[in-house]
Design an enzyme around this catalytic site. Structure first.
Site, mmCIF file in Angstrom:
data_model
loop_
_atom_site.group_PDB
_atom_site.id
_atom_site.type_symbol
_atom_site.label_atom_id
_atom_site.label_comp_id
_atom_site.label_asym_id
_atom_site.label_seq_id
_atom_site.Cartn_x
_atom_site.Cartn_y
_atom_site.Cartn_z
ATOM 1 N N SER A 1 0.796 -1.239 0.000
ATOM 2 C CA SER A 1 0.000 0.000 0.000
ATOM 3 C C SER A 1 0.819 1.276 0.000
ATOM 4 C CB SER A 1 -0.926 0.027 1.212
ATOM 5 O OG SER A 1 -0.166 -0.060 2.395
ATOM 6 N N ASP B 1 -4.347 7.527 8.064
ATOM 7 C CA ASP B 1 -5.087 6.545 8.856
ATOM 8 C C ASP B 1 -4.091 5.848 9.782
ATOM 9 O OD1 ASP B 1 -3.759 4.586 7.382
ATOM 10 O OD2 ASP B 1 -5.487 4.120 6.108
ATOM 11 N N HIS C 1 -1.033 4.510 7.490
ATOM 12 C CA HIS C 1 -0.503 5.152 6.284
ATOM 13 C C HIS C 1 -0.324 6.657 6.433
ATOM 14 C CE1 HIS C 1 -2.728 1.503 5.025
ATOM 15 N NE2 HIS C 1 -1.670 1.333 4.273
#
Ligand SMILES: *[C@@H]1O[C@H](CO)[C@@H](O)[C@H](O)[C@H]1NC(C)=O
Ligand SMILES: *[C@@H]1O[C@H](CO)[C@@H](O)[C@H](O)[C@H]1NC(C)=O
Ligand SMILES: *[C@@H]1O[C@H](CO)[C@@H](O)[C@H](O)[C@H]1NC(C)=O
Ligand SMILES: *[C@@H]1O[C@H](CO)[C@@H](O)[C@H](O)[C@H]1NC(C)=O
Ligand SMILES: *[C@@H]1O[C@H](CO)[C@@H](O)[C@H](O)[C@H]1NC(C)=O
Length: 358
Positions: free
Chosen positions: A51, A332, A335
């Site tokens: 990610s 978040d 991240h």
């Protein structure tokens, strides 16, 4: 408590997204000047990993395809685990390229060769070198995708020879291990297998013809810096397991990369030091400043059951967003925000310049 939080996180779809990631199907350009002189600029960028690198390959049922992801840029979700850009976008900017199109987007499009002008992004949020708790192609399969495009003459060896590769490995293998096995004694031997597999993957990308390959070291999961492993209300818990995980992984990666370089002409492999760059950004050492507490993410679930982007069965929001996403390093619980990545990029820039100026 931390363990509980971890397990809740892991069992939830967001977590799933944890270091996961997907596509908007269109090019996005980072504002700003281009860094490399055109005579040494690579022509394409090929991206692998999780990610931190994914720009739209992740399953569309996952949160980075939901509000409020993408709220700062471009204003709607693009599959990036951020309110805007992610590290890949900044790496592309550094290279003077547009961020390459995500593979899933390319597949579901007309599959035109012109769409591959800037390379391709094969990174999927939540994945690792091995299979993880999140479904998505592991790095071996991601490299297979590139190999198939060569086999099918969609890309040529010549394309790769003028290209660079960016590989992100932020810890999904490790978290999967902790979740499914959990034995602290087994962690170091497991990390050794992760590094060995990563080295095989890097060598394989080079073997396909890519001239320069940059791979991330682990960010400071262990130094109480990442909210994901801390109490989401306190943002300052430490956990020795994560500390030892990172401090074992990074030197081992360094050794592996040195060995690969010593076995290869022109030292093509390079480590992107996320440990130092996250630390510097979180200590507010650079010109980009974040508000205190620096570990508090901008977007948070209203209780430990929920995460950024979650809604209940009636569609009611179960998260809160900070007033100014630019004020938060973390978007978040796992991240960085677009501004967080910008600060990391700013800290990385001197070493990127060293590596890319032959
Ligand atoms: C740290 O995390 C590991 C793995 O989740 C867990 O086994 C351990 O109990 C935690 N330690 C503390 C002090 O919370
Ligand atoms: C995406 O996730 C949904 C829901 O979990 C699942 O049904 C679907 O098969 C997944 N798609 C892919 C391409 O993996
Ligand atoms: C990666 O995934 C493929 C397909 O599921 C599997 O066959 C392979 O064993 C996996 N590779 C690793 C290194 O885990
Ligand atoms: C988990 O533990 C079992 C039993 O000790 C072992 O066979 C297996 O290989 C371990 N899995 C990983 C991913 O280390
Ligand atoms: C985590 O935060 C909550 C709410 O502030 C608190 O009640 C709980 O004791 C904290 N857990 C730990 C392990 O500190």
């Amino acid at each position: 408590m931390v363990v509980m939080d971890m397990q809740n996180l892991l069992s939830c779809s967001v977590l799933c997204c944890f270091l996961l990631f997907i596509l908007s199907g269109r090019q996005q350009t980072v504002q700003g000047h281009r860094h490399l002189p055109s005579n040494i600029r690579p022509l394409k960028l090929f991206v692998f990993g999780d990610s931190y690198a994914d720009t739209g390959n992740t399953n569309k049922s996952l949160v980075p395809w939901k509000h409020p992801y993408g709220i700062s840029f471009p204003g709607n979700p693009t599959g990036r685990f951020s309110d805007g850009l992610v590290l890949t976008d900044y790496v592309a900017k550094f290279l003077g390229l547009n961020s390459p199109i995500p593979y899933e987007g390319w597949k579901s499009s007309s599959r035109g060769i012109p769409l591959l002008q800037y390379g391709l992004n094969f990174a999927y949020g939540g994945t690792g070198v091995f299979d993880t708790v999140v479904s998505g192609p592991n790095m071996t399969v991601q490299i297979d995708f590139l190999e198939h495009l060569l086999r099918d003459n969609v890309l040529t060896t010549k394309d790769l020879e003028s290209s660079v590769s960016f590989v992100s490995l932020a810890g999904n293998d490790h978290f999967t291990y902790l979740r499914t096995n959990g034995s602290a004694q087994g962690l170091k031997p497991f990390i050794t297998t992760v590094i060995n597999q990563l080295a095989i993957n890097l060598k394989r990308i080079h073997g396909l013809g890519v001239k320069k390959i940059a791979v991330t070291g682990l960010e400071p999961w262990g130094s109480c810096l990442i909210p994901y492993v801390t109490n989401t209300s306190l943002f300052q818990q430490c956990n020795d397991t994560y500390n030892s995980m990172v401090s074992f992984h990074n030197p081992l990666l360094k050794q592996a990369v040195e060995k690969l370089n010593s076995e290869t002409k022109d030292s093509p492999f390079f480590i992107i030091d996320l440990y130092a760059s996250f630390t510097s950004a979180l200590k507010n050492e650079g010109s980009i400043k974040f508000e205190n507490p620096p570990l508090k993410p901008c977007c948070l679930g209203v209780s430990s059951k929920y995460f950024c982007g979650n809604v209940d069965e009636n569609g009611a929001k179960k998260y809160t967003i900070c007033e100014n996403p630019k004020s938060a390093f973390f978007w978040d619980v796992a991240h960085p925000s677009q501004e967080g990545w910008r600060a990391v990029y700013s800290a990385l820039q001197p070493t990127l310049e060293q590596y890319f100026h032959y």
